[in-house]
Enzyme design. Structure first.
Site, short mmCIF file in Angstrom:
data_model
loop_
_atom_site.label_atom_id
_atom_site.label_comp_id
_atom_site.label_asym_id
_atom_site.label_seq_id
_atom_site.Cartn_x
_atom_site.Cartn_y
_atom_site.Cartn_z
N VAL A 1 -2.64 -10.95 5.71
CA VAL A 1 -2.56 -11.07 7.17
C VAL A 1 -3.84 -11.76 7.64
CG1 VAL A 1 -2.35 -9.85 9.36
CG2 VAL A 1 -1.14 -8.98 7.35
N ASN B 1 -10.50 -8.21 2.47
CA ASN B 1 -10.06 -9.27 1.57
C ASN B 1 -10.17 -10.63 2.27
OD1 ASN B 1 -9.34 -7.32 -0.36
ND2 ASN B 1 -7.31 -7.06 0.54
N ASP C 1 -2.01 1.93 7.51
CA ASP C 1 -1.36 0.84 6.79
C ASP C 1 0.10 1.22 6.51
OD1 ASP C 1 -2.59 -1.67 4.81
OD2 ASP C 1 -0.55 -0.95 4.46
N ILE C 2 0.99 0.26 6.67
CA ILE C 2 2.42 0.53 6.51
C ILE C 2 2.78 0.77 5.04
CG2 ILE C 2 3.29 -1.84 6.17
CD1 ILE C 2 5.38 -1.20 8.38
N HIS D 1 -10.06 -2.51 5.33
CA HIS D 1 -9.25 -1.44 4.73
C HIS D 1 -10.15 -0.23 4.55
CE1 HIS D 1 -5.74 -3.86 3.23
NE2 HIS D 1 -6.62 -4.84 3.25
N HIS E 1 -9.46 -7.63 8.80
CA HIS E 1 -9.23 -6.18 8.89
C HIS E 1 -10.00 -5.50 7.78
CE1 HIS E 1 -6.04 -8.31 6.72
NE2 HIS E 1 -6.05 -7.31 5.86
#
Ligand code: 5GP
Length: 120
Positions: free
Chosen positions: A96, A87, A30-31, A102, A100
């Protein structure tokens, strides 16, 4: 649906620190990490939200958790523990719109994960 930045990461159109890839999914850092280890595990199929899953996607979503388990073992935080969470939509905190998982690890994680004081 319109292409998200995660499709661009899958297609190598924008850079990401990719740590795992197979035919069905990709995992990258993750950025904006929220824990010492914060990976995003995404299906290559661009499913928008959990609500958009089809019955035929059940095995694919299970595969994301299987990869999370493997990463936890390989990266050495399986026994200490970790969180794997997805989420959904605005109230879930999704930003986004390509699902995905996490994968957060490396420190004790707080619960509940939100900071507001709303009584339920
Ligand atoms: P969400 O809020 O949708 O559950 O999670 C989206 C995650 O994607 C966030 O944790 C955010 O930091 C991460 N993210 C957003 N843009 C990028 C990007 O360009 N590269 C990477 N590696 N992560 C991103």
């Amino acid at each position: 649906m319109s292409e998200t930045l995660f499709t661009k990461i899958i297609n190598r159109e924008i850079p990401a620190d990719i740590v795992y890839e197979d035919e069905q999914c990709l995992a990258f850092k993750d950025i904006q990490p929220q824990a010492p280890t914060h990976l995003l595990i995404i299906p290559k199929k661009p499913i928008v939200t959990i609500n958009d899953m089809e019955a035929s996607d059940k095995e694919l979503i299970g595969h994301l958790f299987w990869v999370a388990k493997q990463m936890a073992s390989e990266m050495g935080f399986a026994s200490d523990g970790y969180r794997a969470v997805m989420n959904c939509n605005e109230h879930g905190g999704q930003s986004v719109y390509h699902i995905h998982l996490h994968l957060l690890a490396g420190k004790p994680l707080g619960w509940p994960p939100y900071t507001d004081t709303l009584k339920v």
